[in-house]
Each structure stands twice: as C-alpha cells, then as structure tokens.
Design a protein around this motif. Structure first.
Motif, mmCIF file in Angstrom:
data_model
loop_
_atom_site.group_PDB
_atom_site.id
_atom_site.type_symbol
_atom_site.label_atom_id
_atom_site.label_comp_id
_atom_site.label_asym_id
_atom_site.label_seq_id
_atom_site.Cartn_x
_atom_site.Cartn_y
_atom_site.Cartn_z
ATOM 1 N N MET A 137 0.836 -1.204 0.000
ATOM 2 C CA MET A 137 0.000 0.000 0.000
ATOM 3 C C MET A 137 0.870 1.253 0.000
ATOM 4 S SD MET A 137 -3.105 -0.981 -0.294
ATOM 5 C CE MET A 137 -3.833 0.620 -0.148
ATOM 6 N N TRP A 138 1.962 1.235 0.754
ATOM 7 C CA TRP A 138 2.841 2.403 0.810
ATOM 8 C C TRP A 138 3.541 2.660 -0.513
ATOM 9 C CZ3 TRP A 138 4.386 0.531 6.215
ATOM 10 C CH2 TRP A 138 3.686 1.251 7.185
ATOM 11 N N LYS A 143 -9.342 -5.606 8.317
ATOM 12 C CA LYS A 143 -8.777 -5.566 9.665
ATOM 13 C C LYS A 143 -7.807 -4.390 9.805
ATOM 14 C CE LYS A 143 -7.561 -9.488 11.429
ATOM 15 N NZ LYS A 143 -6.804 -10.709 11.765
ATOM 16 N N LEU A 144 -6.992 -4.147 8.780
ATOM 17 C CA LEU A 144 -6.076 -3.005 8.810
ATOM 18 C C LEU A 144 -6.852 -1.687 8.851
ATOM 19 C CD1 LEU A 144 -3.338 -4.283 6.363
ATOM 20 C CD2 LEU A 144 -3.012 -3.735 8.791
ATOM 21 N N HIS A 145 -8.002 -1.657 8.203
ATOM 22 C CA HIS A 145 -8.866 -0.471 8.271
ATOM 23 C C HIS A 145 -9.377 -0.282 9.700
ATOM 24 C CE1 HIS A 145 -11.964 2.452 7.395
ATOM 25 N NE2 HIS A 145 -12.857 1.628 7.910
ATOM 26 N N LEU A 189 -5.357 1.656 7.446
ATOM 27 C CA LEU A 189 -5.851 1.992 6.113
ATOM 28 C C LEU A 189 -7.138 2.800 6.193
ATOM 29 C CD1 LEU A 189 -5.474 -1.464 4.268
ATOM 30 C CD2 LEU A 189 -3.956 0.532 4.091
ATOM 31 N N ASP A 190 -7.312 3.699 5.233
ATOM 32 C CA ASP A 190 -8.591 4.380 5.022
ATOM 33 C C ASP A 190 -9.244 3.698 3.833
ATOM 34 O OD1 ASP A 190 -8.497 6.306 7.023
ATOM 35 O OD2 ASP A 190 -7.346 7.695 5.764
ATOM 36 N N ARG A 191 -10.562 3.754 3.778
ATOM 37 C CA ARG A 191 -11.244 3.175 2.621
ATOM 38 C C ARG A 191 -12.430 4.051 2.237
ATOM 39 N NH1 ARG A 191 -13.971 -2.255 5.245
ATOM 40 N NH2 ARG A 191 -15.633 -1.193 6.366
ATOM 41 N N THR A 192 -12.704 4.053 0.939
ATOM 42 C CA THR A 192 -13.854 4.777 0.412
ATOM 43 C C THR A 192 -14.605 3.847 -0.530
ATOM 44 O OG1 THR A 192 -12.479 5.679 -1.377
ATOM 45 C CG2 THR A 192 -12.794 7.073 0.554
ATOM 46 N N ARG A 193 -15.895 4.011 -0.573
ATOM 47 C CA ARG A 193 -16.741 3.187 -1.432
ATOM 48 C C ARG A 193 -16.612 3.665 -2.875
ATOM 49 N NH1 ARG A 193 -19.072 -1.591 -0.835
ATOM 50 N NH2 ARG A 193 -20.953 -1.559 0.394
ATOM 51 N N SER A 194 -16.454 2.735 -3.783
ATOM 52 C CA SER A 194 -16.422 3.033 -5.214
ATOM 53 C C SER A 194 -17.275 1.974 -5.901
ATOM 54 C CB SER A 194 -14.986 2.993 -5.745
ATOM 55 O OG SER A 194 -14.976 3.209 -7.141
ATOM 56 N N GLY A 195 -18.539 2.304 -6.136
ATOM 57 C CA GLY A 195 -19.460 1.312 -6.679
ATOM 58 C C GLY A 195 -19.707 0.232 -5.647
ATOM 59 N N LYS A 196 -19.439 -1.026 -6.031
ATOM 60 C CA LYS A 196 -19.660 -2.152 -5.119
ATOM 61 C C LYS A 196 -18.405 -2.552 -4.347
ATOM 62 C CE LYS A 196 -23.382 -4.231 -7.787
ATOM 63 N NZ LYS A 196 -23.870 -5.459 -8.418
ATOM 64 N N ARG A 247 -3.436 5.293 5.784
ATOM 65 C CA ARG A 247 -3.888 6.459 6.538
ATOM 66 C C ARG A 247 -2.778 7.492 6.648
ATOM 67 N NH1 ARG A 247 -7.789 5.554 11.258
ATOM 68 N NH2 ARG A 247 -9.063 5.275 9.409
ATOM 69 N N GLU A 248 -1.532 7.032 6.679
ATOM 70 C CA GLU A 248 -0.399 7.945 6.737
ATOM 71 C C GLU A 248 0.757 7.353 5.941
ATOM 72 O OE1 GLU A 248 0.462 8.388 10.880
ATOM 73 O OE2 GLU A 248 0.760 6.263 11.186
ATOM 74 N N THR A 249 1.721 8.185 5.597
ATOM 75 C CA THR A 249 2.873 7.711 4.842
ATOM 76 C C THR A 249 3.733 6.806 5.727
ATOM 77 O OG1 THR A 249 4.313 9.534 5.519
ATOM 78 C CG2 THR A 249 2.957 9.878 3.527
ATOM 79 N N ARG A 250 4.606 6.062 5.099
ATOM 80 C CA ARG A 250 5.520 5.196 5.843
ATOM 81 C C ARG A 250 6.383 6.041 6.786
ATOM 82 N NH1 ARG A 250 7.977 0.411 3.735
ATOM 83 N NH2 ARG A 250 7.429 1.191 1.683
ATOM 84 N N ASP A 251 6.863 7.201 6.310
ATOM 85 C CA ASP A 251 7.700 8.064 7.144
ATOM 86 C C ASP A 251 6.926 8.599 8.341
ATOM 87 O OD1 ASP A 251 9.800 7.644 5.411
ATOM 88 O OD2 ASP A 251 9.553 9.548 4.362
ATOM 89 N N ALA A 252 5.680 9.028 8.124
ATOM 90 C CA ALA A 252 4.859 9.531 9.231
ATOM 91 C C ALA A 252 4.580 8.417 10.236
ATOM 92 C CB ALA A 252 3.551 10.116 8.704
ATOM 93 N N CYS A 253 4.337 7.220 9.744
ATOM 94 C CA CYS A 253 4.091 6.067 10.625
ATOM 95 C C CYS A 253 5.336 5.766 11.451
ATOM 96 C CB CYS A 253 3.701 4.855 9.785
ATOM 97 S SG CYS A 253 3.465 3.360 10.758
ATOM 98 N N THR A 254 6.494 5.759 10.811
ATOM 99 C CA THR A 254 7.744 5.489 11.523
ATOM 100 C C THR A 254 7.986 6.543 12.600
ATOM 101 O OG1 THR A 254 8.668 4.443 9.555
ATOM 102 C CG2 THR A 254 10.231 5.156 11.226
#
Length: 155
Positions: free
Chosen positions: A47-48, A82-84, A89-96, A103-110
């Motif tokens: 994802m990153w 589960k990660l959401h 992770l963030d998630r948004t609906r796109s159709g079905k 949710r944040e960059t690897r650097d921000a997470c670190t």
C-alpha cells in the motif's frame, strides 16, 4: 467433515520469536493495540508503494504474482478490512467495492512509532540519547546531518 457447509477449521501454528507480530500501543480512541502479522505487514508495504487507492482485487493480483501458493480473495479482503479497523488503512466506497489507501505515509508512521517508543519509556531522555548515539555511530553522513539539522546545530 469437509465441504461447503462444513465448519471452518482454524490452524494456528506457533510463531517463532523472529516472526512475532509488531506490537505498538495506541490511545483507546484509535484502537488499543496494533498487531501486525506477516500478511498485514506485506499489505502495508504494498500500500505504501502504490501511487493511488487500491481495490482488494488489485492487491490480491499483486500479492499472488509473487507466490507459488495463491492467497484467496477473502483472505486479503479480511486482512485489509482488519487493517482499516486498526487504523492503518482508510477506505472509500467506489461502486460495489472499497478502495483502500494508507492512513499515513511510511515516514509519518515510523515517526509516530518512534514517538510512542519514547513517550512509552520510563526514561525518554535516555532512550533518545541512545538513539542519537546509534544514529551517529552508523557513520552515515546523511543521518548525522539530519540529527544536526533537527538540533539546529551547524557543527
């Protein structure tokens, strides 16, 4: 009993100490504990490096391209869900389907994990000093320069 109506069997193999999940505490508002297993860590790494939000199907295809034994769609879907829930992770609906993104960059997470390690210590000053000693002892001029910049030192 096996078949489509058979109860699911769970196999839990003991984890060796080298493969133990990463555990980092978080405030109750954001979830009490993060546990990243190997599959969750692999999803986050992918994802990153993605340059746009991904549906589960694309993640399954990418992960299975490197495997001899493919992962089931539902395995990856539940891992991403589960990660959401854990706040990775963030998630948004796109159709079905859902589109997922970190949710944040690897650097921000670190940086956040490092902050949590410092603030979770009984002696944050000592931890920070040990960290700076290790960074400067690596001999990496870039890391040493970064520490000096952060301290506002020209020396």
């Amino acid at each position: 009993m096996w078949g489509p109506c058979a109860p699911a069997r769970r196999h839990t193999a003991p984890q060796s100490p080298a493969r133990a999940p990463v555990r980092c505490s978080r405030s109750r508002a954001e979830g009490s504990v993060w546990n990243l297993g190997s599959l969750e860590a692999e999803v986050m790494e992918r994802m990153w490096t993605a340059d746009h939000p991904l549906p589960v199907r694309h993640m399954v295809e990418a992960m299975n391209a490197d495997r001899t034994s493919p992962l089931a769609y539902t395995t990856v879907m539940s891992t991403m869900a589960k990660l959401h829930r854990k706040g990775w992770l963030d998630r948004t609906r796109s159709g079905k389907q859902y589109l997922y993104q970190p949710r944040e960059t690897r650097d921000a997470c670190t940086a956040r994990l490092m902050t949590e390690a410092l603030t979770g210590s009984s002696d944050p000053e000592s931890v920070l000093l040990h960290f700076v000693e290790r960074v400067t002892s690596t001999g990496s001029p870039d890391l040493v320069a970064a520490v000096r910049r952060a301290l506002g030192s020209d020396a």
